[in-house]
Write an enzyme that holds these catalytic residues in place. Structure first.
Site, PDB file in Angstrom:
ATOM      1  N   GLY A  31      61.999  36.818  46.715  1.00 39.45           N
ATOM      2  CA  GLY A  31      63.250  36.201  46.290  1.00 39.45           C
ATOM      3  C   GLY A  31      63.054  35.240  45.132  1.00 39.45           C
ATOM      4  O   GLY A  31      62.049  35.294  44.426  1.00 39.45           O
ATOM      5  N   ALA A  32      64.057  34.336  44.932  1.00 39.84           N
ATOM      6  CA  ALA A  32      64.105  33.469  43.747  1.00 39.84           C
ATOM      7  C   ALA A  32      63.936  34.356  42.514  1.00 39.84           C
ATOM      8  O   ALA A  32      63.037  34.164  41.685  1.00 39.84           O
ATOM      9  CB  ALA A  32      63.045  32.365  43.822  1.00 39.84           C
ATOM     10  N   HIS A  34      64.086  36.546  39.123  1.00 35.04           N
ATOM     11  CA  HIS A  34      64.204  36.262  37.693  1.00 35.04           C
ATOM     12  C   HIS A  34      64.081  37.584  36.937  1.00 35.04           C
ATOM     13  O   HIS A  34      63.938  38.656  37.565  1.00 35.04           O
ATOM     14  CB  HIS A  34      63.132  35.254  37.255  1.00 35.04           C
ATOM     15  CG  HIS A  34      61.750  35.617  37.725  1.00 35.04           C
ATOM     16  ND1 HIS A  34      61.060  36.694  37.230  1.00 35.04           N
ATOM     17  CD2 HIS A  34      60.961  35.071  38.675  1.00 35.04           C
ATOM     18  CE1 HIS A  34      59.898  36.787  37.823  1.00 35.04           C
ATOM     19  NE2 HIS A  34      59.806  35.823  38.722  1.00 35.04           N
ATOM     20  N   GLY A  36      61.728  38.974  35.489  1.00 37.49           N
ATOM     21  CA  GLY A  36      60.533  39.769  35.808  1.00 37.49           C
ATOM     22  C   GLY A  36      60.849  40.734  36.942  1.00 37.49           C
ATOM     23  O   GLY A  36      60.560  41.934  36.859  1.00 37.49           O
ATOM     24  N   HIS A  37      61.472  40.197  38.009  1.00 42.33           N
ATOM     25  CA  HIS A  37      61.856  41.074  39.131  1.00 42.33           C
ATOM     26  C   HIS A  37      62.861  42.134  38.664  1.00 42.33           C
ATOM     27  O   HIS A  37      62.782  43.297  39.071  1.00 42.33           O
ATOM     28  CB  HIS A  37      62.527  40.264  40.251  1.00 42.33           C
ATOM     29  CG  HIS A  37      61.637  39.250  40.904  1.00 42.33           C
ATOM     30  ND1 HIS A  37      61.831  37.893  40.763  1.00 42.33           N
ATOM     31  CD2 HIS A  37      60.557  39.408  41.698  1.00 42.33           C
ATOM     32  CE1 HIS A  37      60.905  37.252  41.461  1.00 42.33           C
ATOM     33  NE2 HIS A  37      60.117  38.140  42.036  1.00 42.33           N
ATOM     34  N   LYS A 149      51.852  40.338  36.121  1.00 41.33           N
ATOM     35  CA  LYS A 149      51.512  38.904  36.154  1.00 41.33           C
ATOM     36  C   LYS A 149      50.557  38.615  37.312  1.00 41.33           C
ATOM     37  O   LYS A 149      49.593  37.889  37.167  1.00 41.33           O
ATOM     38  CB  LYS A 149      52.754  38.030  36.283  1.00 41.33           C
ATOM     39  CG  LYS A 149      52.383  36.544  36.217  1.00 41.33           C
ATOM     40  CD  LYS A 149      53.568  35.668  36.302  1.00 41.33           C
ATOM     41  CE  LYS A 149      54.081  35.509  37.703  1.00 41.33           C
ATOM     42  NZ  LYS A 149      53.238  34.648  38.556  1.00 41.33           N
ATOM     43  N   SER A 185      58.212  33.287  36.527  1.00 38.70           N
ATOM     44  CA  SER A 185      57.715  33.126  37.894  1.00 38.70           C
ATOM     45  C   SER A 185      58.768  32.381  38.700  1.00 38.70           C
ATOM     46  O   SER A 185      59.463  31.506  38.162  1.00 38.70           O
ATOM     47  CB  SER A 185      56.422  32.301  37.861  1.00 38.70           C
ATOM     48  OG  SER A 185      56.143  31.791  39.149  1.00 38.70           O
TER      49      SER A 185
END
Ligand code: PAF
Length: 281
Positions: A31-32, A34, A36-37, A149, A185
């Protein structure tokens, strides 16, 4: 977009989709979310009929209780974002659902987890293996997506999938960076404005190291990178290693065959950031 909290329900749903011949792509996350996800979600959507994202902050991969407690949890914004990006299913289990009993399994990765993250975060990769095997069993995807990453995680997971003989293709996606180069991140939102500004020195130094490349020895380059970052009072290097991209063992000479990756972990205040750069061979 359908949200599932129970493994049996999502597993049944996916089993019937697979019987219809649908290709399943899986993006495991904590979760959280961004960009990148989201790049992983986009890659999965391009290559599969159905994209499943999991959101679960896995306690067994944290060796530090405070880090686990402070890990950002932003489900209210994560779910609408996934819906907007066209994700088909989200799996949001709670801890009891994933660990009805303590997981006592111990995995072995040879030397892959004796260095870098594995050395500084004991038990980290065992916890990742515990949760990833459970998630793969539940979702049984054709492909699973991981960001570059977390380079060491990617290599360890590839070995895990091989060792367990899971019929899953592991797809790695490039690092997504902020405008000033900082690798995206979930932890970045914990940086103070001052720390955030200074954290840009990490990718800048890695890029300079790549440009310097083989003109100095790996040992000298390691020292130069570490000294440059440590000169900034907001930053403290935990490790910087130049490793072989397959064995993850540190390289002593640029003449060694294979691709070399510079991997770094840095504390900005009490936020731990990792990043890496691939050297031209
Ligand atoms: O990379 C992550 O977010 C986590 O380590 C993963 C792979 C979702 C396992 O908890």
């Amino acid at each position: 977009m359908e949200v599932f909290h129970h493994r049996r329900e999502i597993n049944q749903h996916i089993t019937s989709l697979k019987k219809e011949g649908k290709a399943i792509g899986f993006v495991p996350t904590m979760g959280a979310l961004h960009d990148g996800h989201i790049s992983l979600v986009h890659a999965s959507k391009q290559q599969n009929d159905i994209t499943v994202v999991s959101i679960f902050v896995n306690p067994t991969q944290f060796n530090n209780k405070e880090d686990l407690a402070k890990y950002p949890r932003t489900l209210q914004t994560d779910l609408p974002l996934l819906e907007k990006e066209g994700c088909d299913m989200v799996f949001v289990p709670d801890e009891k659902e994933m660990y009805p009993e303590p997981d006592l399994r111990v995995f072995s990765f040879g030397n892959l987890d004796k260095v870098m993250e594995g050395k500084y975060r004991p038990g980290h990769f065992n916890g990742i293996a515990q949760v990833v095997t459970k998630l793969i069993d539940i979702i049984s995807p054709h492909r699973a997506y991981f960001g570059f990453k977390d380079f060491q995680q990617l290599i360890v997971i590839k070995k895990l999938i091989d060792d367990c003989q899971y019929p899953v293709e592991i797809v790695s996606c490039p690092i997504v960076r902020e405008a000033d180069g900082l690798a995206m991140s979930s932890r970045n939102i914990r940086l103070s404005p001052e720390e955030r500004k200074h954290a840009a020195l990490i990718p800048k130094t890695l890029l300079r190291a790549k440009q310097t490349g083989t003109s100095v020895s790996p040992a000298r380059l390691k020292k130069a990178v570490t000294d440059t970052i440590n000169k900034d009072p907001h930053l403290q290097v935990e490790y910087f290693e130049i490793v072989d991209d397959k064995t993850l063992q540190p390289v002593n000479s640029w003449d060694q065959t294979g691709v070399k990756v510079g991997c770094i972990a840095v504390y900005a205040g009490n936020v731990r950031l990792i990043d890496n750069i691939t050297f031209n061979s």
